[in-house]
Design an enzyme around this catalytic site. Structure first.
Site, PDB file in Angstrom:
ATOM      1  CB  SER A 114      -0.956  -0.045   1.196  1.00 26.15           C
ATOM      2  OG  SER A 114      -1.977   0.914   1.065  1.00 26.15           O
ATOM      3  CG  ASP A 128      -4.152  -1.837   0.262  1.00 30.91           C
ATOM      4  OD1 ASP A 128      -3.064  -2.439   0.400  1.00 30.91           O
ATOM      5  OD2 ASP A 128      -4.429  -0.792   0.865  1.00 30.91           O
TER       6      ASP A 128
END
EC number: 3.1.1.-
Length: 414
Positions: A64, A211
């Protein structure tokens, strides 16, 4: 504030595998950004102003926001040097955070919109990443990178790495596509779809990604697994001087982006009354997403801590984390000027705080008796990195190689 004392190395300089791992956490990337700037400054004191983190780590892994930092540190810029110095990372967040996460007014319309689409459209972030990284592909990085994502079509993690990209053309994606994907936190930013092509065979692969934090918000063990795979196949380009089971020769720095675990976030009494809506949105947070990512980070830390302790190599694993976040600082998207300054301040305070390590029985972090501050531990870590690099360069020069600023992990350097 989690950490571990960096003591005497378990192996002689020039015989270790160095790894930097950075957790996900949205705008909280300002916390590891502050710590990385401190570490790079210590390396520059030892080896000169041109020293960059990519010169010292065999592998940089990030999920991320940590994946975005990884790309900044490892992507090539001018003259074959890293695109960003560590000291530039926080400026990126401070300048762009408010446009990546624009703060919207609350209201019924906003609440209803949050139930039907991501909170942010991601267009500014995507454009910024594409402009910054251009046509750079994952195999082009100056040192090896590992960036986890999750494929929603296959319902399994997809790990992008320099290691795989060199031998698997369909995994040699644009670094920009990978960064957009690993940042696509559910409910916050839209999923990302792209294709890669093997020019030699004409084969095409499609990726449908979100993600990587839903699977590996702390990428430490994912990265160690990728490195171990290379050791097992005896890759000639990455000829690491260790056995697959020899974690005692790893030197690992793992940086968190903060959590609320010491504050007590929710109670079972509260959660027992929640339905779908409350699990997805509650007081500006996304509890189900936060819980998944916190669990992922903490379990990896406990696993790594137990592994290094069992090998009497505690000093080779340094985890720095703050478990006392609250309010806006605990969110991933509060990109207000006040909160961003507060996050930088949290990173600075973490440097001054005493080193602590996870208690593997309770999962809580406790200060290490007699240990110094996290800043002291990072100074020791910097010395080990510098010694490791100097030993490799000496060996490389002795066997006819050369070149300051080249990435780690090449056989001749060993």
């Amino acid at each position: 504030m989690a950490g571990c004392v960096v003591g005497e190395p378990a192996s002689a300089p020039g015989q270790r595998v160095t790894l930097l791992a950075i957790d996900g956490g949205g705008i909280r990337g300002l916390i590891p950004g502050t710590i990385l700037a401190f570490l790079e400054a210590r390396l520059q004191e030892l080896d000169g102003p041109d020293a960059r983190l990519a010169d010292y780590f065999d592998c940089i892994a990030g999920t991320s926001t940590g994946g975005l930092i990884t790309a900044m540190l490892a992507a090539p810029g001018d003259h074959g040097r890293p695109l960003f110095a560590a000291s530039d990372i926080n400026r990126f967040y401070l300048d762009n955070g408010p446009r990546i996460f624009p703060q919207k007014r609350c209201g019924m319309a906003a609440a209803m919109a949050a139930l039907t689409r991501p909170r942010y459209n991601g267009k500014y972030l995507q454009g910024k990443i594409r402009k910054m990284l251009g046509e750079t592909r994952v195999r082009d990085t100056l040192t090896n990178v590992v960036i986890p994502t999750f494929d929603v079509r296959l319902l399994q993690p997809t790990i992008f790495s320099t290691y795989d990209a060199k031998s698997m053309p369909l995994k040699n994606a644009l670094l920009s596509d990978i960064c957009i994907s690993t940042s696509a936190a559910p409910t916050y930013l839209p999923a990302h779809c792209f294709q890669t092509t093997d020019d030699a065979t004409g084969k095409v692969r499609e990726f449908d990604l979100i993600d990587g934090g839903v699977a590996a918000n702390n990428p430490t063990m994912v990265a160690m697994t990728q490195i171990t795979k290379k050791i097992m196949v005896k890759d000639k380009e990455e000829l690491y001087p260790v056995k697959p089971s020899d974690c005692g020769k790893f030197l690992v720095l793992s940086l968190g982006t903060g959590s609320t675990s010491d504050q007590g976030m929710y109670t079972a009494r509260q959660c027992s009354r929640w339905g779908i809506v409350r699990w997805l949105r509650n007081k500006g947070m996304a509890p189900i997403i936060d819980i998944f990512m916190a669990a992922s980070s903490d379990l990896v830390d406990i696993h790594a801590a137990v592994m290094f302790q069992s090998l009497h190599s505690d000093g080779d694993y340094l985890r720095i984390q703050d478990n006392t976040l609250h309010g806006d600082a605990a969110t991933v998207d509060a990109a207000t000027r006040d909160n961003m300054r507060a996050l930088v301040g949290i990173g600075e305070r973490m440097l001054a705080q005493r080193v602590s390590r996870v208690n593997v029985e309770t999962g809580r972090y406790v200060e290490v008796p007699g240990a110094g501050s996290n800043a002291d531990a990072l100074r020791g870590f910097a010395r080990q990195l510098s010694e490791e690099r100097r030993a490799r360069l000496g060996r490389r020069n002795a066997c006819g190689g050369g070149g300051e600023g080249e990435p780690s992990g090449v056989a001749c350097k060993r």
